[in-house]
Design a protein around this motif. Sequence first.
Motif, PDB file in Angstrom:
ATOM      1  N   MET A   1      57.697   2.387  16.840  1.00 41.81           N
ATOM      2  CA  MET A   1      58.056   3.796  16.673  1.00 41.81           C
ATOM      3  C   MET A   1      59.126   4.173  17.702  1.00 41.81           C
ATOM      4  N   GLY A   2      60.266   4.721  17.237  1.00 33.43           N
ATOM      5  CA  GLY A   2      61.314   5.154  18.136  1.00 33.43           C
ATOM      6  C   GLY A   2      60.904   6.372  18.929  1.00 33.43           C
ATOM      7  N   VAL A   3      61.639   6.635  20.016  1.00 35.78           N
ATOM      8  CA  VAL A   3      61.262   7.746  20.882  1.00 35.78           C
ATOM      9  C   VAL A   3      61.458   9.085  20.177  1.00 35.78           C
ATOM     10  N   GLN A   4      62.525   9.216  19.359  1.00 34.32           N
ATOM     11  CA  GLN A   4      62.699  10.461  18.629  1.00 34.32           C
ATOM     12  C   GLN A   4      61.583  10.640  17.616  1.00 34.32           C
ATOM     13  N   SER A   5      61.155   9.534  17.023  1.00 37.22           N
ATOM     14  CA  SER A   5      60.021   9.594  16.114  1.00 37.22           C
ATOM     15  C   SER A   5      58.764   9.998  16.857  1.00 37.22           C
ATOM     16  N   LEU A   6      58.622   9.525  18.091  1.00 34.78           N
ATOM     17  CA  LEU A   6      57.467   9.892  18.897  1.00 34.78           C
ATOM     18  C   LEU A   6      57.470  11.393  19.165  1.00 34.78           C
ATOM     19  N   ARG A   7      58.626  11.958  19.517  1.00 31.81           N
ATOM     20  CA  ARG A   7      58.698  13.405  19.725  1.00 31.81           C
ATOM     21  C   ARG A   7      58.318  14.141  18.441  1.00 31.81           C
ATOM     22  N   LEU A 155      62.463  19.778  39.686  1.00 37.37           N
ATOM     23  CA  LEU A 155      63.560  18.991  40.235  1.00 37.37           C
ATOM     24  C   LEU A 155      64.793  19.854  40.499  1.00 37.37           C
ATOM     25  N   PRO A 156      65.692  19.412  41.391  1.00 35.91           N
ATOM     26  CA  PRO A 156      66.985  20.096  41.546  1.00 35.91           C
ATOM     27  C   PRO A 156      67.738  20.084  40.215  1.00 35.91           C
ATOM     28  N   ASN A 157      68.623  21.072  40.034  1.00 35.44           N
ATOM     29  CA  ASN A 157      69.340  21.186  38.770  1.00 35.44           C
ATOM     30  C   ASN A 157      70.108  19.921  38.409  1.00 35.44           C
ATOM     31  N   ALA A 158      70.692  19.263  39.404  1.00 33.27           N
ATOM     32  CA  ALA A 158      71.452  18.046  39.126  1.00 33.27           C
ATOM     33  C   ALA A 158      70.552  16.957  38.531  1.00 33.27           C
ATOM     34  N   ALA A 159      69.349  16.825  39.074  1.00 39.26           N
ATOM     35  CA  ALA A 159      68.412  15.826  38.557  1.00 39.26           C
ATOM     36  C   ALA A 159      67.899  16.234  37.175  1.00 39.26           C
ATOM     37  N   GLN A 160      67.691  17.539  36.980  1.00 37.56           N
ATOM     38  CA  GLN A 160      67.291  18.011  35.654  1.00 37.56           C
ATOM     39  C   GLN A 160      68.355  17.677  34.617  1.00 37.56           C
ATOM     40  N   ALA A 161      69.625  17.856  35.001  1.00 40.88           N
ATOM     41  CA  ALA A 161      70.717  17.572  34.071  1.00 40.88           C
ATOM     42  C   ALA A 161      70.739  16.094  33.680  1.00 40.88           C
ATOM     43  N   VAL A 162      70.460  15.218  34.635  1.00 38.20           N
ATOM     44  CA  VAL A 162      70.400  13.793  34.328  1.00 38.20           C
ATOM     45  C   VAL A 162      69.267  13.528  33.330  1.00 38.20           C
ATOM     46  N   MET A 163      68.120  14.137  33.558  1.00 46.11           N
ATOM     47  CA  MET A 163      66.994  13.954  32.639  1.00 46.11           C
ATOM     48  C   MET A 163      67.319  14.504  31.259  1.00 46.11           C
ATOM     49  N   ARG A 165      69.986  14.439  29.736  1.00 50.03           N
ATOM     50  CA  ARG A 165      70.825  13.482  29.011  1.00 50.03           C
ATOM     51  C   ARG A 165      70.115  12.146  28.754  1.00 50.03           C
ATOM     52  N   LYS A 166      69.215  11.765  29.657  1.00 49.29           N
ATOM     53  CA  LYS A 166      68.666  10.419  29.605  1.00 49.29           C
ATOM     54  C   LYS A 166      67.215  10.339  29.121  1.00 49.29           C
ATOM     55  N   TRP A 167      66.450  11.424  29.301  1.00 48.96           N
ATOM     56  CA  TRP A 167      65.029  11.355  28.954  1.00 48.96           C
ATOM     57  C   TRP A 167      64.887  11.178  27.437  1.00 48.96           C
ATOM     58  N   PRO A 168      64.136  10.192  26.987  1.00 44.47           N
ATOM     59  CA  PRO A 168      64.132   9.839  25.570  1.00 44.47           C
ATOM     60  C   PRO A 168      63.507  10.870  24.631  1.00 44.47           C
ATOM     61  N   LEU A 169      62.685  11.783  25.148  1.00 39.78           N
ATOM     62  CA  LEU A 169      62.021  12.737  24.265  1.00 39.78           C
ATOM     63  C   LEU A 169      62.771  14.059  24.125  1.00 39.78           C
ATOM     64  N   ASP A 176      77.574  15.737  27.312  1.00 44.07           N
ATOM     65  CA  ASP A 176      78.202  15.380  28.583  1.00 44.07           C
ATOM     66  C   ASP A 176      77.477  16.076  29.731  1.00 44.07           C
ATOM     67  N   LYS A 177      77.948  15.830  30.941  1.00 46.13           N
ATOM     68  CA  LYS A 177      77.301  16.366  32.139  1.00 46.13           C
ATOM     69  C   LYS A 177      77.299  17.890  32.149  1.00 46.13           C
ATOM     70  N   GLN A 178      78.431  18.510  31.812  1.00 43.48           N
ATOM     71  CA  GLN A 178      78.497  19.967  31.830  1.00 43.48           C
ATOM     72  C   GLN A 178      77.553  20.580  30.795  1.00 43.48           C
ATOM     73  N   GLY A 179      77.475  19.956  29.644  1.00 42.78           N
ATOM     74  CA  GLY A 179      76.533  20.441  28.637  1.00 42.78           C
ATOM     75  C   GLY A 179      75.096  20.324  29.101  1.00 42.78           C
ATOM     76  N   ALA A 180      74.800  19.255  29.840  1.00 44.29           N
ATOM     77  CA  ALA A 180      73.449  19.057  30.356  1.00 44.29           C
ATOM     78  C   ALA A 180      73.104  20.114  31.399  1.00 44.29           C
ATOM     79  N   ILE A 181      74.040  20.404  32.294  1.00 46.87           N
ATOM     80  CA  ILE A 181      73.806  21.439  33.308  1.00 46.87           C
ATOM     81  C   ILE A 181      73.592  22.787  32.629  1.00 46.87           C
ATOM     82  N   ASP A 182      74.411  23.087  31.637  1.00 50.20           N
ATOM     83  CA  ASP A 182      74.268  24.355  30.918  1.00 50.20           C
ATOM     84  C   ASP A 182      72.897  24.448  30.258  1.00 50.20           C
TER      85      ASP A 182
END
Length: 222
Positions: A1-7, A155-163, A165-169, A176-182
């Motif tokens: 089962m893929g992660v998007q399927s899991l969500r 988490l700090p906003n910068a770490a939240q932005a990374v998540m 973009r990267k967190w599978p669920l 992009d980074k700016q979209g993630a921060i927004d």
Amino acid sequence: MGVQSLRWQLVDRPGSLGDKMRTKRRGWLSQQFPDLAEMSVIDLGGRASSWVNAAVRPKHVHIVNLEGETGLESGEVPSWAEVDFGDACDLPAAIRNRRYDLVFSNSVIEHVGGHERRMKLAEAVHSLADAHWVQTPYRYFPIEPHFVAPGMQFLPNAAQAVMARKWPLVHTPPADKQGAIDSVLWVELLDRTQMRHYFPDSTLIAERFAGLTKSLIAIRKP
């Protein structure tokens, strides 16, 4: 089962855990307001699609959101509803001057953008009707609900932005980074102190999951 399927299985699909909790919450709404079927309701920030299959549907629902959309595939507004474009924190006079039996707002106040705008939303809630139901996810539940990520809200906003973009669920990862921060800056989860401040004359109910407070609901009856 893929992660998007899991969500999808856990949160989004009909019959999922998330869907069951939303259905249970709707049951509480009709329990708290037993005359709901005869009431006129303004839904701040919602969609008509969320009312279509409700076990108890109000006599009339006025939906106001920033898209002016129904959330229905056809886009057609049901006969029992009306949908308007509007900012719940700065409603047009034509809406602001109306009165309803109940103001309903589900998972909106944490997205409006800061304390000043949350105050304006609360003022709108108080002015439009004597009764209200305002729900928001609880800040100290261990899973951040929008990203389905453990502890992300602490988490700090910068770490939240990374998540974001990267967190599978994540539902739709930012491009992009700016979209993630927004995307993370538009989510400010609330605690009990804040909700009591915005709704001082309301009863504050805790929605629980596994013994922990998952969301807060400010309820005021007529």
